[in-house]
Design an enzyme around this catalytic site. Structure first.
Site, PDB file in Angstrom:
ATOM      1  N   PRO A 131      14.909   0.765  15.867  1.00 58.38           N
ATOM      2  CA  PRO A 131      14.204   0.555  17.206  1.00 58.38           C
ATOM      3  C   PRO A 131      13.831   1.807  18.018  1.00 58.38           C
ATOM      4  O   PRO A 131      12.873   1.778  18.719  1.00 58.38           O
ATOM      5  CB  PRO A 131      15.470  -0.288  17.756  1.00 58.38           C
ATOM      6  CG  PRO A 131      16.039  -0.832  16.576  1.00 58.38           C
ATOM      7  CD  PRO A 131      16.122   0.085  15.607  1.00 58.38           C
ATOM      8  N   THR A 161      10.774  -3.392   4.851  1.00 56.52           N
ATOM      9  CA  THR A 161      10.023  -4.082   3.815  1.00 56.52           C
ATOM     10  C   THR A 161      10.950  -4.316   2.668  1.00 56.52           C
ATOM     11  O   THR A 161      11.679  -3.546   2.224  1.00 56.52           O
ATOM     12  CB  THR A 161       8.930  -3.166   3.125  1.00 56.52           C
ATOM     13  OG1 THR A 161       7.943  -2.971   4.338  1.00 56.52           O
ATOM     14  CG2 THR A 161       8.063  -3.931   2.194  1.00 56.52           C
ATOM     15  N   GLU A 244       4.900   8.136  -1.472  1.00 61.86           N
ATOM     16  CA  GLU A 244       4.532   6.749  -0.759  1.00 61.86           C
ATOM     17  C   GLU A 244       3.390   6.657  -0.178  1.00 61.86           C
ATOM     18  O   GLU A 244       2.677   5.586  -0.282  1.00 61.86           O
ATOM     19  CB  GLU A 244       5.726   6.836   0.209  1.00 61.86           C
ATOM     20  CG  GLU A 244       5.739   5.741   1.153  1.00 61.86           C
ATOM     21  CD  GLU A 244       6.768   5.615   2.391  1.00 61.86           C
ATOM     22  OE1 GLU A 244       6.645   4.516   3.161  1.00 61.86           O
ATOM     23  OE2 GLU A 244       7.603   6.596   2.409  1.00 61.86           O
ATOM     24  N   ARG A 270     -24.406 -17.456  -0.305  1.00 60.25           N
ATOM     25  CA  ARG A 270     -24.597 -18.063   0.844  1.00 60.25           C
ATOM     26  C   ARG A 270     -25.992 -18.079   1.496  1.00 60.25           C
ATOM     27  O   ARG A 270     -26.613 -17.027   1.367  1.00 60.25           O
ATOM     28  CB  ARG A 270     -23.788 -17.287   2.100  1.00 60.25           C
ATOM     29  CG  ARG A 270     -24.043 -17.751   3.457  1.00 60.25           C
ATOM     30  CD  ARG A 270     -23.487 -19.369   3.546  1.00 60.25           C
ATOM     31  NE  ARG A 270     -23.175 -19.531   5.095  1.00 60.25           N
ATOM     32  CZ  ARG A 270     -23.133 -20.708   5.619  1.00 60.25           C
ATOM     33  NH1 ARG A 270     -22.935 -21.742   4.707  1.00 60.25           N
ATOM     34  NH2 ARG A 270     -23.005 -20.947   6.911  1.00 60.25           N
TER      35      ARG A 270
END
Length: 381
Positions: A131, A161, A244, A270
């Site tokens: 925190p 995670t 990482e 579209r």
């Protein structure tokens, strides 16, 4: 530009991952998004198919191949399948957590943990953020006080995670007051008395990825769960952060390319004013810009993966990859959503989920601001 990054083994592995995702994950993904967690069984299913612990030695059940290109193509298939939330749990397990065990675990720890990590029976997480301590790892306050053959751990972690599903949490703890040499890595295990999980945090995106608060109250952790040497935690983290951050860059770029491919198909289908919106000059120019940026970024990321395999990827180059690719992901998906018009704002369309999922990549694993700080230091300014 033709990409010559993968050989036949990588491509065959990617085909297997694609088949697995289409069979096991895609049909259930929206249900898991609603539940805000993916089932533990998806890890054991991935392990059974050889998609966990590819770099682990065969004696522990792994693939025995330390080649990050397998991790990379797995992340790309996750993006192509549109199952980012579930896939993040697997890529974190393989790309971020596993390297700590491979580098710092002793033989007893390897025998105890690696087979379960490979099979998916032991799900991993990293407990860094607190925190009151995010980017400033030296500000970590969770304490571990030696008491005979145990450490007594007190403190809390947040934004973890795999926090709900995790069995093994690589926990950054303070073993002495010194800001840097006072940090150590302890493995906290599911079921240890005093180890509690808080709520599964309700996020903007990545809903099928469990992200939790963890709390520790007088948890007795065996000294045998110390990963590496006491007081070396800060250096261990610094050495593993480049991989990482490269992992995040790989996924961010793959997500951007998947959004681009989906949008390219959409604008050709579209119709507006009697013709496809892809035929309008603005659509062409926007997509041309995106295609160019994606290809240029891909070349840098692929070279970074080769450097990682050779043990040559440094913190600066990894930070460049993470910074550029996550920022590219954000602006690419924003442009792609715009080309979808009002439909792009509807969650039933993958581009809307991609938009929400992408925002956090510029924050976790080191924010864009921290990446620029790391890069600027290398410039001598």
């Amino acid at each position: 530009m033709k990409r010559k990054h993968y050989d036949e083994d990588h491509l065959a592995f990617g085909d297997s991952v694609r088949t697995f995702l289409q069979k096991e994950v895609v049909p259930n993904y929206l249900e898991w998004e609603e539940a805000e967690i993916s089932p533990r069984e998806i890890f054991t299913a991935a392990g059974k198919n050889g998609f966990l612990g590819m770099a682990v030695d065969e004696q522990y059940g792994g693939g025995g191949i330390d080649d990050f290109r397998f991790n990379q193509i797995l992340a790309e298939e996750v993006a192509n399948a549109g199952v980012t939330g579930t896939g993040l749990g697997i890529t974190l397990h393989n790309d971020t957590c596993l390297p700590y065990f491979l580098t710092y675990a002793n033989e007893e720890q390897r025998e105890r943990w690696l087979p379960g990590i490979v099979s998916g029976d032991l799900i991993t997480a990293v407990g860094m953020t607190e925190p009151g301590a995010g980017s400033d790892l030296a500000g970590i306050r969770t304490s571990a006080v030696r008491d005979g053959d145990h450490y007594i751990v007190n403190g809390s972690k947040t934004f973890i995670t795999n926090g709900i599903n995790a069995d093994l949490v690589i926990t950054v703890v303070r073993t002495s007051p010194d800001r840097h040499t006072g940090l150590s890595l302890l493995i906290l295990e599911r079921g240890q008395e005093g180890f509690e999980r808080g709520r599964n945090l309700n996020k903007i995106g990545l809903h099928s990825q469990d992200t939790a608060e963890l709390s520790f109250t007088d948890v007795r952790v065996p000294v045998a769960n110390l990963l590496g040497e006491e007081g070396k935690g800060f250096l261990q983290l610094v050495k593993k952060l480049p991989q990482e951050r490269l992992s995040i860059a790989v996924s961010a770029l793959a997500e951007a390319r998947a959004a681009f491919n989906n949008t390219l198909a959409y604008v050709n289908e579209r119709k507006a004013f009697g013709k496809s919106i892809g035929s309008f000059q603005n659509s062409k120019f926007v997509l041309a810009e995106i295609a160019t940026e994606l290809d240029v970024a891909q070349a840098y990321v692929d070279q970074s993966v080769i450097a990682l395999n050779a043990g040559e990827l440094d913190a600066v180059d990894a930070s460049k990859a993470k910074f550029y690719c996550t920022e590219l992901q954000g602006r690419t998906i924003d442009k792609c959503l715009q080309l979808h018009g009002g439909y792009g704002y509807m969650l039933e369309y993958p581009i809307a989920r991609a938009y929400a999922d992408a925002r956090v990549t510029r924050i976790y694993g080191g924010s864009s601001e921290i990446m620029k700080e790391v890069i600027s230091r290398s410039l001598g300014i």
